[in-house]
Design a protein around this motif. Structure first.
Motif, short mmCIF file in Angstrom:
data_model
loop_
_atom_site.label_atom_id
_atom_site.label_comp_id
_atom_site.label_asym_id
_atom_site.label_seq_id
_atom_site.Cartn_x
_atom_site.Cartn_y
_atom_site.Cartn_z
N LEU A 250 -73.43 -132.98 -43.75
CA LEU A 250 -73.69 -134.38 -43.41
C LEU A 250 -73.16 -135.36 -44.46
O LEU A 250 -72.64 -136.42 -44.13
N ASP A 251 -73.29 -134.95 -45.71
CA ASP A 251 -72.89 -135.84 -46.80
C ASP A 251 -71.41 -136.19 -46.77
O ASP A 251 -71.00 -137.21 -47.32
N GLY A 252 -70.62 -135.34 -46.17
CA GLY A 252 -69.17 -135.55 -46.21
C GLY A 252 -68.62 -136.39 -45.08
O GLY A 252 -67.45 -136.76 -45.09
N VAL A 253 -69.48 -136.71 -44.11
CA VAL A 253 -68.98 -137.33 -42.88
C VAL A 253 -68.29 -138.68 -43.13
O VAL A 253 -67.16 -138.89 -42.71
N GLU A 254 -68.97 -139.56 -43.87
CA GLU A 254 -68.42 -140.92 -44.02
C GLU A 254 -67.04 -140.89 -44.69
O GLU A 254 -66.12 -141.58 -44.27
N LYS A 255 -66.93 -140.04 -45.71
CA LYS A 255 -65.67 -139.98 -46.44
C LYS A 255 -64.56 -139.45 -45.51
O LYS A 255 -63.46 -139.98 -45.44
N MET A 261 -65.32 -146.87 -38.63
CA MET A 261 -66.09 -146.54 -37.43
C MET A 261 -65.63 -145.18 -36.90
O MET A 261 -64.46 -144.83 -37.00
N PHE A 262 -66.58 -144.41 -36.39
CA PHE A 262 -66.20 -143.12 -35.79
C PHE A 262 -67.00 -142.90 -34.51
O PHE A 262 -67.93 -143.66 -34.21
N TYR A 263 -66.60 -141.88 -33.76
CA TYR A 263 -67.32 -141.55 -32.53
C TYR A 263 -68.27 -140.39 -32.78
O TYR A 263 -67.92 -139.44 -33.48
N ALA A 402 -70.32 -145.18 -34.41
CA ALA A 402 -71.22 -145.16 -35.56
C ALA A 402 -70.41 -145.37 -36.83
O ALA A 402 -69.17 -145.29 -36.80
N ARG A 403 -71.13 -145.64 -37.91
CA ARG A 403 -70.44 -145.86 -39.18
C ARG A 403 -71.08 -145.10 -40.33
O ARG A 403 -70.44 -144.83 -41.33
N THR A 404 -72.37 -144.78 -40.20
CA THR A 404 -73.09 -144.28 -41.38
C THR A 404 -73.68 -142.89 -41.17
O THR A 404 -73.87 -142.44 -40.04
N LYS A 405 -74.00 -142.31 -42.31
CA LYS A 405 -74.66 -141.01 -42.32
C LYS A 405 -76.02 -141.10 -41.62
O LYS A 405 -76.41 -140.19 -40.88
#
Ligand code: ATP
Length: 609
Positions: A250-255, A261-263, A402-405
């Motif tokens: 989960l921690d790596g998603v934003e990077k 923005m992501f889906y 979405a944008r955030t963890k």
């Protein structure tokens, strides 16, 4: 059909090479090569306009431009000295004449002047007055003669080698000879390297050559500069390997999503399947390229899926390739079944109470137009207008921005609640790269169930919550509790503490049946007038259920979770994170459920780790 190389004079190729050699700067050099290439392509298209799948290509020229990449023609086995001797013999030069010495001692400055060391350049001066002004060979003829030199030299057939060299000498100008020699020596020295040539030819040429080592393949497959490599793998009715997702914490998603923005998409639990359609003809391929058309149906009148979806497509859809997941759907519970539940969608029996449903999440081709190089955000636009979903048969995968963890964690919680395994996260700008996983722009996130960190817990069901929408008449979640251990061993517990809320698991057949068993025992739970029960709630009746059940009438279920966390919503003061209903413990009595003491031990244990 005639090959282009049988028409294009070798002189044109050499004039181009001469131009590249003389031009100053990389861009000018590239421009000259590109003009030649463009003309060739234009001619190719007019010659082969009735045969777009021709195997004819730029290859005959390319193998002369990049002779170091040649893999088809065997080695010439001829070095400068040998060639010099052939020339002297063919031209009838006296052995000690100045020209003969120049050729033989091309390395020595005194004989060769400024061109010392460059055999081709030395030969040019010797041949200048002895060769025709203008050559008369086509590119194909030159390749044939070079083939003859290579094979005859290998066969030690000197006479034939001599004949071919003679033919080349008689029909080419000195300038062409210079380039020919460089081609034979496999070094063109024109100030544009292999990467430069490939880059002008096609943006994917170097990649494809590195993988295949075949110039022919590069020239045939990448004939059209507008068609990218990942689109080439994708064509109607031929299997290809679908794009994959990379597992990531989960921690790596934003990077990984470049902080943009992501889906977030539903992760369907079935079999990856690609649907190819052209009018009334359908084909289905698995991830490994296996053909499952016999199962799902080649035509609207056969198979377990095609008859139900054929009429869903919009009228503008003639041909398409879709990517998605084939799942088993239970029409009674209106739920997608988990893969683990002893059924195989690829071989489902006709009388099974499950039906085949296709969940679509991507489109690669529509009416002949390929989309692999369009970003996902554009591809999904096409997807929206493609078909009308039909319950239990054809589903359009959902996606939210979405944008955030934190948003991912919320979505993950909801997904686990719905008994899904995780989520798929996608970068809207990502292109579709077949068979690619790492750096593809698709991520899989799942709760991190660390093995051994937490045991599975056996809890008793004490309440139920109704679902929303279509499933409002069904219990979608259970409230579970642990027992206060009785004072004397052997006695049955008399009090229960609420502990967690878990998705009811209607996706498992066994759990569906369990729901039926509990059905007669549910009683309404009115928060304003709470019933007298042996179930203890925290103050304010937090997480009060819609219905409750006497633990003595209830069942013990096994729950798996990622960890125990603090919570004031349950009487125990703690709850489970990412709880997942695993199975019904038919072997356990209601009184055998976990006790508060056991829960305490488990908490202490987990903290210790
Ligand atoms: P992998 O398929 O990545 O090798 P795996 O077989 O263990 O690994 P999972 O990690 O469970 O599979 O999940 C990945 C699979 O999820 C994909 O191969 C694909 O079949 C499936 N999938 C389900 N929903 C989606 C979706 N919305 N987008 C992409 N793939 C999805």
């Amino acid at each position: 059909m005639m090959a282009v190389s049988a028409t294009v004079p070798f002189t044109h190729l050499c004039t181009m090479l001469e131009g590249v050699d003389r031009a100053k700067g990389k861009d000018n050099k590239k421009k000259i090569f590109k003009e030649f290439l463009d003309k060739w392509r234009e001619f190719h298209n007019s010659v082969h306009k009735d045969d777009p799948n021709t195997e004819d290509s730029f290859y005959p020229a390319m193998r002369l431009i990049l002779p170091q990449c040649e893999r088809e023609r065997i080695a010439y086995g001829i070095k400068e000295f040998t060639l010099a001797k052939y020339y002297i013999e063919i031209l009838g030069l006296a052995k000690d004449s100045p020209d003969a010495l120049k050729l033989l001692k091309y390395r020595a400055p005194s004989h060769a002047k400024g061109e010392a060391g460059d055999f081709a350049a030395v030969a040019y001066f010797v041949l200048k007055n002895r060769c025709p002004e203008k050559g008369s060979l086509t590119i194909q003829e030159v390749n044939d003669l070079l083939d003859s030199i290579a094979t005859n030299n290998a066969a030690k057939n000197k006479e034939e080698v001599r004949r071919s060299i003679l033919k080349l000498l008689r029909s080419t100008s000195a300038m062409e000879q210079k380039w020919l020699i460089r081609m034979i020596m496999k070094e063109l020295k024109m100030g544009m390297n292999q990467a430069g040539v490939f880059a002008v030819f096609h943006p994917d040429a170097e990649d494809l050559f590195n993988v295949t080592n075949s110039l022919a393949k590069v020239c045939i497959d990448l004939r059209d500069p507008r068609v990218r490599l990942n689109e080439i793998a994708i064509s109607l009715f031929s299997p290809f390997k679908p794009m994959l997702g990379q597992r990531i914490p989960l921690d790596g998603v934003e990077k990984e999503m470049h902080h943009e923005m992501f889906y977030i998409e539903t992760k369907f639990d079935g079999e990856r399947m690609l649907l190819h359609k052209d009018g009334d003809t359908y084909k289905y391929f698995s991830r490994s390229g296996k053909d499952y058309t016999h199962q799902f149906g080649a035509h609207p009148l056969e198979g377990s899926l095609t008859p139900y979806i054929h009429n869903c497509f919009a009228s503008h859809v003639k041909s398409c390739i879709l990517d998605g997941e084939m799942v088993g759907y239970n029409p009674q519970t209106k739920a997608i079944m988990s893969k683990g539940d002893k059924f195989d969608i690829k071989n489902m029996a006709e009388d099974s109470d499950l039906q085949t449903m296709y969940c679509v999440f991507d489109i690669l081709l529509l009416n002949g137009q390929k989309f692999a190089n369009s970003p996902l955000r554009e591809r999904v636009d096409y997807l929206d207008k493609l078909f009308t979903p039909i319950e239990g048969r054809l589903l359009l995968g959902d996606r939210k921005d979405a944008r955030t963890k934190a948003e991912v964690i919320d979505a993950l919680n909801e997904a686990i609640d719905r008994r899904e395994e995780g989520l798929v996260i996608k970068y809207p700008g990502s292109k579709y790269a077949p068979d690619k996983r790492k750096g593809s722009g698709w991520l899989k996130v799942k709760p991190e169930y660390v093995d051994g960190l937490m045991d599975q817990v056996d809890v008793v069901i004490v309440g139920g919550y109704f679902g929303k929408g279509r499933r409002s008449h069904m219990i979608s979640h259970f409230l579970c509790a642990v027992a206060v251990q009785p004072n004397t061993p052997g006695e049955k517990p008399a009090l229960f503490h609420t502990f967690c809320r878990v998705g009811s698991g209607y996706t498992l057949k066994e759990l569906y049946q369990m729901g039926q068993r509990l059905h007669p025992h549910w009683r309404v739970f009115d928060k304003k007038k709470p019933p007298k029960t042996n179930i203890l709630f925290p103050s304010g009746y937090k997480e009060a259920p819609d219905v409750w059940i006497d633990p003595e009438q209830s069942l013990v279920v096994q729950i798996k979770a990622a960890e125990i966390i603090e919570s004031d919503k349950f009487k125990t003061g703690c709850t489970l994170r990412f709880p997942r209903l695993e199975k019904v413990r038919d072997d356990k009595e209601w009184s055998d459920c976990m006790t508060l003491d056991e829960l305490d031990d488990m908490r202490k244990n987990a903290e210790g780790k």
